[in-house]
Design a protein around this motif. Structure first.
Motif, short mmCIF file in Angstrom:
data_model
loop_
_atom_site.label_atom_id
_atom_site.label_comp_id
_atom_site.label_asym_id
_atom_site.label_seq_id
_atom_site.Cartn_x
_atom_site.Cartn_y
_atom_site.Cartn_z
N LEU A 167 43.76 50.65 33.17
CA LEU A 167 42.99 49.45 32.82
C LEU A 167 43.93 48.36 32.29
O LEU A 167 43.83 47.19 32.69
CB LEU A 167 41.93 49.78 31.77
N LEU A 168 44.83 48.74 31.39
CA LEU A 168 45.79 47.78 30.84
C LEU A 168 46.66 47.21 31.95
O LEU A 168 46.92 45.99 31.99
CB LEU A 168 46.65 48.47 29.78
N GLY A 169 47.10 48.07 32.86
CA GLY A 169 47.90 47.60 33.99
C GLY A 169 47.13 46.62 34.87
O GLY A 169 47.68 45.63 35.34
N ALA A 170 45.84 46.90 35.08
CA ALA A 170 45.00 46.01 35.89
C ALA A 170 44.85 44.64 35.23
O ALA A 170 44.91 43.61 35.91
CB ALA A 170 43.63 46.65 36.11
N ILE A 171 44.67 44.63 33.92
CA ILE A 171 44.53 43.37 33.20
C ILE A 171 45.83 42.56 33.29
O ILE A 171 45.80 41.35 33.56
CB ILE A 171 44.14 43.62 31.73
N PHE A 172 46.97 43.21 33.09
CA PHE A 172 48.26 42.51 33.19
C PHE A 172 48.48 41.98 34.61
O PHE A 172 48.97 40.86 34.79
CB PHE A 172 49.40 43.44 32.79
N ALA A 173 48.13 42.78 35.61
CA ALA A 173 48.29 42.34 37.00
C ALA A 173 47.41 41.12 37.28
O ALA A 173 47.85 40.16 37.94
CB ALA A 173 47.94 43.48 37.95
N PHE A 174 46.18 41.14 36.78
CA PHE A 174 45.27 40.01 36.95
C PHE A 174 45.85 38.74 36.31
O PHE A 174 45.82 37.66 36.91
CB PHE A 174 43.91 40.34 36.33
N VAL A 175 46.40 38.88 35.11
CA VAL A 175 46.99 37.74 34.42
C VAL A 175 48.17 37.18 35.21
O VAL A 175 48.29 35.96 35.41
CB VAL A 175 47.42 38.12 32.99
N LEU A 176 49.05 38.06 35.66
CA LEU A 176 50.24 37.63 36.41
C LEU A 176 49.86 36.93 37.71
O LEU A 176 50.44 35.89 38.06
CB LEU A 176 51.14 38.82 36.69
N ILE A 177 48.90 37.48 38.43
CA ILE A 177 48.47 36.87 39.69
C ILE A 177 47.81 35.52 39.42
O ILE A 177 48.06 34.54 40.15
CB ILE A 177 47.50 37.80 40.45
N SER A 178 47.00 35.44 38.37
CA SER A 178 46.33 34.18 38.04
C SER A 178 47.34 33.10 37.66
O SER A 178 47.20 31.94 38.06
CB SER A 178 45.34 34.41 36.89
N VAL A 179 48.36 33.48 36.89
CA VAL A 179 49.41 32.53 36.52
C VAL A 179 50.16 32.05 37.77
O VAL A 179 50.45 30.86 37.93
CB VAL A 179 50.39 33.15 35.51
N TYR A 180 50.46 32.98 38.66
CA TYR A 180 51.15 32.61 39.91
C TYR A 180 50.29 31.67 40.74
O TYR A 180 50.79 30.66 41.27
CB TYR A 180 51.47 33.86 40.71
N PHE A 181 49.01 31.96 40.86
CA PHE A 181 48.10 31.08 41.61
C PHE A 181 48.11 29.67 41.02
O PHE A 181 48.14 28.68 41.76
CB PHE A 181 46.68 31.64 41.59
N TYR A 182 48.07 29.59 39.70
CA TYR A 182 48.02 28.28 39.03
C TYR A 182 49.32 27.51 39.23
O TYR A 182 49.31 26.33 39.60
CB TYR A 182 47.76 28.47 37.54
N GLN A 183 50.45 28.18 39.02
CA GLN A 183 51.74 27.49 39.08
C GLN A 183 52.15 27.14 40.51
O GLN A 183 52.88 26.15 40.72
CB GLN A 183 52.82 28.35 38.42
N SER A 184 51.69 27.92 41.47
CA SER A 184 52.07 27.68 42.87
C SER A 184 51.17 26.69 43.59
O SER A 184 51.48 26.27 44.70
CB SER A 184 52.07 29.01 43.64
N GLY A 185 50.05 26.33 42.96
CA GLY A 185 49.11 25.42 43.60
C GLY A 185 48.04 26.12 44.41
O GLY A 185 47.14 25.46 44.97
N ILE A 186 48.10 27.44 44.47
CA ILE A 186 47.09 28.19 45.23
C ILE A 186 45.71 28.02 44.59
O ILE A 186 44.69 27.91 45.29
CB ILE A 186 47.47 29.68 45.31
N SER A 187 45.68 27.97 43.26
CA SER A 187 44.40 27.78 42.57
C SER A 187 43.74 26.47 42.99
O SER A 187 42.52 26.42 43.20
CB SER A 187 44.61 27.77 41.05
N MET A 188 44.51 25.42 43.13
CA MET A 188 43.97 24.13 43.56
C MET A 188 43.42 24.22 44.97
O MET A 188 42.34 23.70 45.27
CB MET A 188 45.05 23.07 43.49
N ALA A 189 44.14 24.91 45.85
CA ALA A 189 43.68 25.06 47.24
C ALA A 189 42.37 25.85 47.29
O ALA A 189 41.44 25.50 48.04
CB ALA A 189 44.75 25.75 48.07
N ILE A 190 42.29 26.91 46.48
CA ILE A 190 41.06 27.71 46.44
C ILE A 190 39.90 26.87 45.90
O ILE A 190 38.79 26.89 46.44
CB ILE A 190 41.26 28.97 45.57
N ALA A 191 40.17 26.11 44.83
CA ALA A 191 39.13 25.27 44.23
C ALA A 191 38.64 24.21 45.21
O ALA A 191 37.43 23.97 45.33
CB ALA A 191 39.67 24.60 42.96
N GLU A 192 39.54 23.59 45.94
CA GLU A 192 39.14 22.57 46.92
C GLU A 192 38.28 23.17 48.01
O GLU A 192 37.30 22.56 48.46
CB GLU A 192 40.38 21.91 47.51
#
Length: 235
Positions: free
Chosen positions: A32-57
């Motif tokens: 569970l702890l590993g899953a939470i850390f993985a989610f955080v890391l992927i979310s940070v990557y999405f945000y910093q890479s601009g993927i989050s913006m593409a998904i939102a659009e």
């Protein structure tokens, strides 16, 4: 498949020795702890890479983008529940957990993007409330040793009603306000009690990945609606 069916196929952890139970619980919460850390890391990557913006659009190109996200979130949670209950293969369990983490990161991306840009500090506050709430609910189960499996029917009905409300909001164009978020936080809390109880009493000792998947789905649901509630208060 119900937990009664699972128990007919496997030996439940609670029927094993204390050592086996402790190992199972440790493996479950480590995953569970590993899953939470993985989610955080992927979310940070999405945000910093601009993927989050593409998904939102893409999401908000639909007329009711938030409804699409809410429906997708509940559908993903139900899929996780099914996989957690039925998957016996370790490969399937790990594949399901990894797939669900990525799916959650995609679903969360638009809301986290908005929260990061327009609601300063709200993500940290929502994460703190979620983790504290999870810790308290977990402590209740482990301290009382109570079996909360009776909540299964309530959770199924409440989840169905929530999905119906989301569908109605999508069709008729009304907003699901503060009280919906409050109700869903309560539902997530009940799900955590139920899942933790099953970890303690019902999951077979080889299903620690599936158990972690189920717990992660419930924690994610609580975080989603706590964050949604906090963001609404910023408006």
């Amino acid at each position: 498949m119900s937990y009664q069916d699972i128990e007919q196929q496997d030996v439940a952890v609670s029927r094993g020795g204390l050592g086996d139970r402790a190992k199972f619980i440790t493996k479950t919460y480590n995953h569970l702890l590993g899953a939470i850390f993985a989610f955080v890391l992927i979310s940070v990557y999405f945000y910093q890479s601009g993927i989050s913006m593409a998904i939102a659009e893409w999401v908000f190109s639909f007329g009711a983008g938030w409804m699409v996200l809410l429906g997708g979130f509940i559908a993903a949670s139900w899929a996780a529940t099914h996989l957690a209950h039925t998957s016996q293969s370790k490969v399937t369990q790990y594949s399901s957990l990894i797939g669900f983490i990525i799916a959650e990161a995609i679903i969360f991306a638009p809301m986290l993007l908005i929260a990061a840009n327009y609601a300063n500090g709200v993500i940290k506050s929502a994460a703190t409330v979620t983790l504290v709430g999870f810790a308290i609910l977990t402590a209740i189960v482990f301290y009382t040793r109570k079996d909360f499996s009776f909540l299964r029917g309530i959770l199924m009905w409440a989840g169905g009603l929530a999905l119906l409300a989301i569908g109605a909001a999508f069709i008729f164009g009304f907003q699901l306000g503060t009280w919906f978020s409050v109700g869903m936080i309560g539902l997530a809390g009940a799900a955590i009690l139920y899942d933790t109880s099953n970890v303690l009493h019902h999951y077979p000792e080889d299903r620690y990945v599936g158990a972690a998947l189920q717990l992660f789905a419930s924690v994610a649901m609580m975080f989603w609606y706590v964050l949604r509630l906090f963001m609404a208060s910023e408006d």
